[in-house]
Design an enzyme around this catalytic site. Sequence first.
Site, PDB file in Angstrom:
ATOM      1  N   CYS A  31       0.814  -1.225   0.000  1.00 49.54           N
ATOM      2  CA  CYS A  31       0.000   0.000   0.000  1.00 49.54           C
ATOM      3  C   CYS A  31       0.846   1.274   0.000  1.00 49.54           C
ATOM      4  O   CYS A  31       0.315   2.367  -0.212  1.00 49.54           O
ATOM      5  CB  CYS A  31      -0.967  -0.003   1.182  1.00 49.54           C
ATOM      6  SG  CYS A  31      -0.207  -0.375   2.759  1.00 49.54           S
ATOM      7  N   SER A  74      45.779   8.318  42.181  1.00 50.22           N
ATOM      8  CA  SER A  74      47.086   7.821  42.624  1.00 50.22           C
ATOM      9  C   SER A  74      47.488   8.571  43.890  1.00 50.22           C
ATOM     10  O   SER A  74      47.756   9.767  43.851  1.00 50.22           O
ATOM     11  CB  SER A  74      48.139   8.048  41.536  1.00 50.22           C
ATOM     12  OG  SER A  74      47.799   7.368  40.361  1.00 50.22           O
ATOM     13  N   HIS A  87      55.041  12.456  35.719  1.00 45.64           N
ATOM     14  CA  HIS A  87      54.513  13.782  36.039  1.00 45.64           C
ATOM     15  C   HIS A  87      54.882  14.132  37.474  1.00 45.64           C
ATOM     16  O   HIS A  87      54.705  13.313  38.380  1.00 45.64           O
ATOM     17  CB  HIS A  87      52.988  13.815  35.890  1.00 45.64           C
ATOM     18  CG  HIS A  87      52.508  13.368  34.549  1.00 45.64           C
ATOM     19  ND1 HIS A  87      52.392  12.032  34.208  1.00 45.64           N
ATOM     20  CD2 HIS A  87      52.118  14.084  33.452  1.00 45.64           C
ATOM     21  CE1 HIS A  87      51.947  11.941  32.968  1.00 45.64           C
ATOM     22  NE2 HIS A  87      51.783  13.164  32.482  1.00 45.64           N
ATOM     23  N   ASP A 139      59.826  17.264  29.848  1.00 51.57           N
ATOM     24  CA  ASP A 139      60.415  18.550  30.233  1.00 51.57           C
ATOM     25  C   ASP A 139      61.858  18.365  30.703  1.00 51.57           C
ATOM     26  O   ASP A 139      62.736  19.199  30.408  1.00 51.57           O
ATOM     27  CB  ASP A 139      59.595  19.195  31.355  1.00 51.57           C
ATOM     28  CG  ASP A 139      58.193  19.586  30.918  1.00 51.57           C
ATOM     29  OD1 ASP A 139      58.036  19.988  29.755  1.00 51.57           O
ATOM     30  OD2 ASP A 139      57.267  19.484  31.745  1.00 51.57           O
ATOM     31  N   ILE A 143      46.487  22.607  34.122  1.00 51.97           N
ATOM     32  CA  ILE A 143      45.131  22.066  34.042  1.00 51.97           C
ATOM     33  C   ILE A 143      44.961  21.083  35.188  1.00 51.97           C
ATOM     34  O   ILE A 143      45.791  20.185  35.375  1.00 51.97           O
ATOM     35  CB  ILE A 143      44.898  21.357  32.692  1.00 51.97           C
ATOM     36  CG1 ILE A 143      45.222  22.301  31.524  1.00 51.97           C
ATOM     37  CG2 ILE A 143      43.466  20.842  32.602  1.00 51.97           C
ATOM     38  CD1 ILE A 143      44.412  23.571  31.509  1.00 51.97           C
ATOM     39  N   GLY A 178      48.493  13.977  31.850  1.00 49.22           N
ATOM     40  CA  GLY A 178      48.225  13.851  33.274  1.00 49.22           C
ATOM     41  C   GLY A 178      47.740  15.164  33.850  1.00 49.22           C
ATOM     42  O   GLY A 178      48.104  16.241  33.354  1.00 49.22           O
ATOM     43  N   THR A 211      46.553  10.137  35.455  1.00 46.13           N
ATOM     44  CA  THR A 211      47.295  10.116  34.198  1.00 46.13           C
ATOM     45  C   THR A 211      46.516   9.368  33.126  1.00 46.13           C
ATOM     46  O   THR A 211      45.536   8.676  33.416  1.00 46.13           O
ATOM     47  CB  THR A 211      48.659   9.438  34.391  1.00 46.13           C
ATOM     48  OG1 THR A 211      48.445   8.040  34.661  1.00 46.13           O
ATOM     49  CG2 THR A 211      49.434  10.076  35.531  1.00 46.13           C
ATOM     50  N   GLU A 222      47.527   6.833  31.674  1.00 43.65           N
ATOM     51  CA  GLU A 222      47.663   5.405  31.979  1.00 43.65           C
ATOM     52  C   GLU A 222      46.567   4.942  32.932  1.00 43.65           C
ATOM     53  O   GLU A 222      46.008   3.844  32.773  1.00 43.65           O
ATOM     54  CB  GLU A 222      49.042   5.114  32.586  1.00 43.65           C
ATOM     55  CG  GLU A 222      50.200   5.264  31.620  1.00 43.65           C
ATOM     56  CD  GLU A 222      50.772   6.676  31.629  1.00 43.65           C
ATOM     57  OE1 GLU A 222      50.093   7.596  32.139  1.00 43.65           O
ATOM     58  OE2 GLU A 222      51.883   6.862  31.098  1.00 43.65           O
TER      59      GLU A 222
END
Length: 509
Positions: free
Chosen positions: A133, A395, A421, A439, A460, A482, A497, A499
């Site tokens: 239809c 951690s 870190h 670094d 951050i 991290g 992090t 990880e």
Amino acid sequence: MIMKTIKEINEKIKKGEAVVVTAEEMIKIVEEEGAKRAADYVDVVTTGTFGAMCSSGVFINFGHSDPPIKMLRIYLNNVEAYGGLAAVDAYIGAAQPNEDPDVDIDYGGAHVIEDLVRGKEVELYAEGYTTDCYPRKEVNVRITLDDVNQAIMVNPRNCYQTYAAATNSREEKIYTYMGILLPEYNNVHYSGAGQLNPLQNDYNPETKSFNTIGIGTRIFLGGGIGYVIGEGTQHNPPFGTLMVKGDLKQMNPKFIRAATMPRYGSTLYVGIGIPIPVLNEKIAERCAIRDEDIEVPIYDYGFPRRDRPLIAKTNYKVLRSGKITLNVNIDGKDVEKTVKTGSVSSYKMAREVAETLKQWILDGKFLLTERVDTLGRAENKPMKSPITLVKDILSKPPITAHSNISIMEAAKILIKHNINHLPIVDEHGKLVGIITSWDIAKALAQNKKTIEEIMTRNVITAHEDEPVDHVAIKMSKYNISGVPVVDDYRRVVGIVTSEDISRLFGGKK
């Protein structure tokens, strides 16, 4: 005690004898004459609101093509409409984005709705599946509002009674349905018509219900006539909402406006006005509510959770003044800030809605209706969705260092603890920077000697009660691996992090 009926008020409207005032005008009348005399004198108080109402949309019946099609996927100007209804029925939602990623939220469902109200042509493209239809597989035509059989606006949640204000504690600006919120509490945005708000003017705080508004109440909707068809979604007085409907073909583009909240989505500004019959003294008294009488909470939208921190309580009079003083905590310090306020709704348009509705009634074009039932009472329940917070994968204890150590000392700390870190803190344990193993490698290559020379100072961060999903988005956005976790005083309590997040999501799989 003065008692009127809606029937009596309608008779006065028909005869041109009704006294109709806006909610703004009612304030002065009650202040000067008192609620009792106001109830005797005034018959109707008109209210109005004009703001972003994302939970809005339109049911459309397109009529049957020849040969007919059973629409499965439907697009209006490349915005998808829901088609899981009958063959040529669809629902276009105001917040639906465009299918074209280059357009996305800049032209969404709200814009389609406004274009239809403005009489513009809209492209309809639909795909179907063939049946005996409904043999047609697709259709592609241009239509206007006049071409469709019905276009019924049905908005599941409009006309908020109370709308919280918003600010932002983060160090970066954020993009929300309350507009752009500046960093570190640097502005406050609010919404709502305050003393003109329909539900505020009709609310009975003793019964936590509404005096006259209910199912069947006739209203001003988008420049046409509409009706309340029930309580809105998330209705929970004193945070009431309304579900409303009206004929889109009657509406005026002046009171139906599409908008895009930057980086948030499209929305529809809808004008709603509700007449309140002044049946007794209590109703008259409530209709004199002022901006300063309406409490508005201010929440921190920088906190990415359903239950946001309460920053302050204020009222519409203060918010409309253009500035407000907040007592807030920034970087561990309690400070007093005076910041700008801004409205994401229009009081001017809300006033025009109330004035227009008032004139309709005075002209005898709009009669009041009796509600057939009161609005339901509901308790809002949160979604049962699991959430992993930062504190669940944190951690601890944190490994930190001071900025007066040498590059070699920092390298030894990273190697000893097998970490990449190292948050740098002051004598009080407050975060002042961060270094990474990368670094250190760069510092050695460039013959740098001290941590202060190489550390990142604009760090951050995350908080323990922050969702891990949000932290993952943040790390991706800033291309970092991290983030230190800090408390309200910016003291380091741990680190998360990439990880850690990978192990979490790997375990979920």
